[in-house]
Design a protein around this motif. Sequence first.
Motif, PDB file in Angstrom:
ATOM      1  N   VAL A 119     -12.477  85.821  33.974  1.00  0.00           N
ATOM      2  CA  VAL A 119     -11.134  85.757  34.259  1.00  0.00           C
ATOM      3  C   VAL A 119     -11.156  85.585  36.063  1.00  0.00           C
ATOM      4  N   ILE A 120     -11.286  86.022  36.882  1.00  0.00           N
ATOM      5  CA  ILE A 120     -11.430  85.663  38.389  1.00  0.00           C
ATOM      6  C   ILE A 120     -11.514  84.168  38.257  1.00  0.00           C
ATOM      7  N   THR A 121     -12.351  83.089  37.733  1.00  0.00           N
ATOM      8  CA  THR A 121     -12.537  81.636  38.168  1.00  0.00           C
ATOM      9  C   THR A 121     -11.158  81.177  37.167  1.00  0.00           C
ATOM     10  N   VAL A 122     -10.882  81.889  36.215  1.00  0.00           N
ATOM     11  CA  VAL A 122     -10.019  81.462  35.502  1.00  0.00           C
ATOM     12  C   VAL A 122      -8.692  81.541  36.199  1.00  0.00           C
ATOM     13  N   GLU A 123      -8.326  82.375  36.713  1.00  0.00           N
ATOM     14  CA  GLU A 123      -6.811  83.007  37.579  1.00  0.00           C
ATOM     15  C   GLU A 123      -6.141  81.864  38.743  1.00  0.00           C
ATOM     16  N   ARG A 124      -8.238  82.341  39.193  1.00  0.00           N
ATOM     17  CA  ARG A 124      -8.250  81.137  40.940  1.00  0.00           C
ATOM     18  C   ARG A 124      -8.172  79.801  40.700  1.00  0.00           C
ATOM     19  N   TYR A 125      -8.302  79.134  39.386  1.00  0.00           N
ATOM     20  CA  TYR A 125      -7.670  77.907  38.367  1.00  0.00           C
ATOM     21  C   TYR A 125      -6.082  77.379  38.891  1.00  0.00           C
ATOM     22  N   PHE A 126      -5.623  78.431  38.281  1.00  0.00           N
ATOM     23  CA  PHE A 126      -3.899  78.334  37.796  1.00  0.00           C
ATOM     24  C   PHE A 126      -3.537  78.726  39.441  1.00  0.00           C
ATOM     25  N   CYS A 133       4.164  78.302  39.003  1.00  0.00           N
ATOM     26  CA  CYS A 133       4.501  79.205  38.074  1.00  0.00           C
ATOM     27  C   CYS A 133       3.552  80.143  38.143  1.00  0.00           C
ATOM     28  N   TYR A 134       1.927  80.255  38.195  1.00  0.00           N
ATOM     29  CA  TYR A 134       1.798  81.019  38.565  1.00  0.00           C
ATOM     30  C   TYR A 134       2.313  82.326  38.570  1.00  0.00           C
ATOM     31  N   HIS A 135       2.545  82.128  40.096  1.00  0.00           N
ATOM     32  CA  HIS A 135       3.132  83.223  40.755  1.00  0.00           C
ATOM     33  C   HIS A 135       4.679  83.571  40.241  1.00  0.00           C
ATOM     34  N   SER A 136       5.355  83.032  39.498  1.00  0.00           N
ATOM     35  CA  SER A 136       6.905  83.282  38.816  1.00  0.00           C
ATOM     36  C   SER A 136       6.404  83.514  37.362  1.00  0.00           C
TER      37      SER A 136
END
Length: 315
Positions: A119-126, A133-136
Amino acid sequence: MISRKNLSPHIDYGSVESMSPPQDGDKSHILLAILGLLTCALGIIGNGMLIYLLSCRINKTCLTMYLLNMSIADLIIIVNYFIDIIFYFRPTQFPSLISSLRYISNFLGNDASIYFLTVITVERYFMFFFPVCYHSHRPKLFTALMCSILWALSLGITLLEYFICGSAQFTNEIFNCDTIAILHFICNFMSFIAVVVFSIVAHLTRIQRQLPRNFPTRFDVSIMATIVWTLVFWAPIRIVNFLQFWIPPTYRPDLFVVFVLFEMIYRNGRPYIYLLVGWWKNQEQQRSIHVFIESALKHTKENKSKGTQEDKELA
């Protein structure tokens, strides 16, 4: 008693009662056991320190919360290793309840640890490729919700495999223990490899295009080093265990001890990877350990306001 073969894709560290006491000719095993004991001690210190720092001293972000939970999962497994090595010198028959709890905690910690890293890898990718888009669009309390889901998923899969592999009533082909273990391996190992390799390749490609204008953060270096560490020490053990379903099972104590040592090195090394990354090129400055680790886990370069906003979300 659950067989060693049925514990794939994990190693049966809970069956210390089946281990024979060290003999005079087992000096090499005794030496490896002592080395493992020292490794576990370093792992308990390192992961305990990391859990304390991530809980109390380091500013919380969405990614450090995942790392906190991953360290808790690793600490659970390391404590099990530590107990096993101690009772290697004086084998003891544990009550069935304690053996079951240790078995479940071992599987739970292993699954949760690899899920959090994925999950860390996926979240860092986005976060890296789609920052706006990620932060909003990222929901509030998403990290806390995801942590709860991952722990619940790990516990559910662990209990399913435990009751199927540990109960004699499931003898038909549909609920065969080997089938469950193979599916477990495919879900954990193959999905992790696919997600991580895709994310890392994409990450490295973009970083290479941006050099020398933009260097990767220390957090990216920490995660990439952790993934390489995982592929070197964690993946080979799972592959060998997976192959045991088609290769006639031959229990070799020397190979088993090496596997245990590899697994302990993998679990115990991550806190020191973060410390080394944070210390790199900062060693000339007199700083405390928590500053080095915080530097290694900082995933932004200048935008601190977003990190503060995420901290408030997680509080």
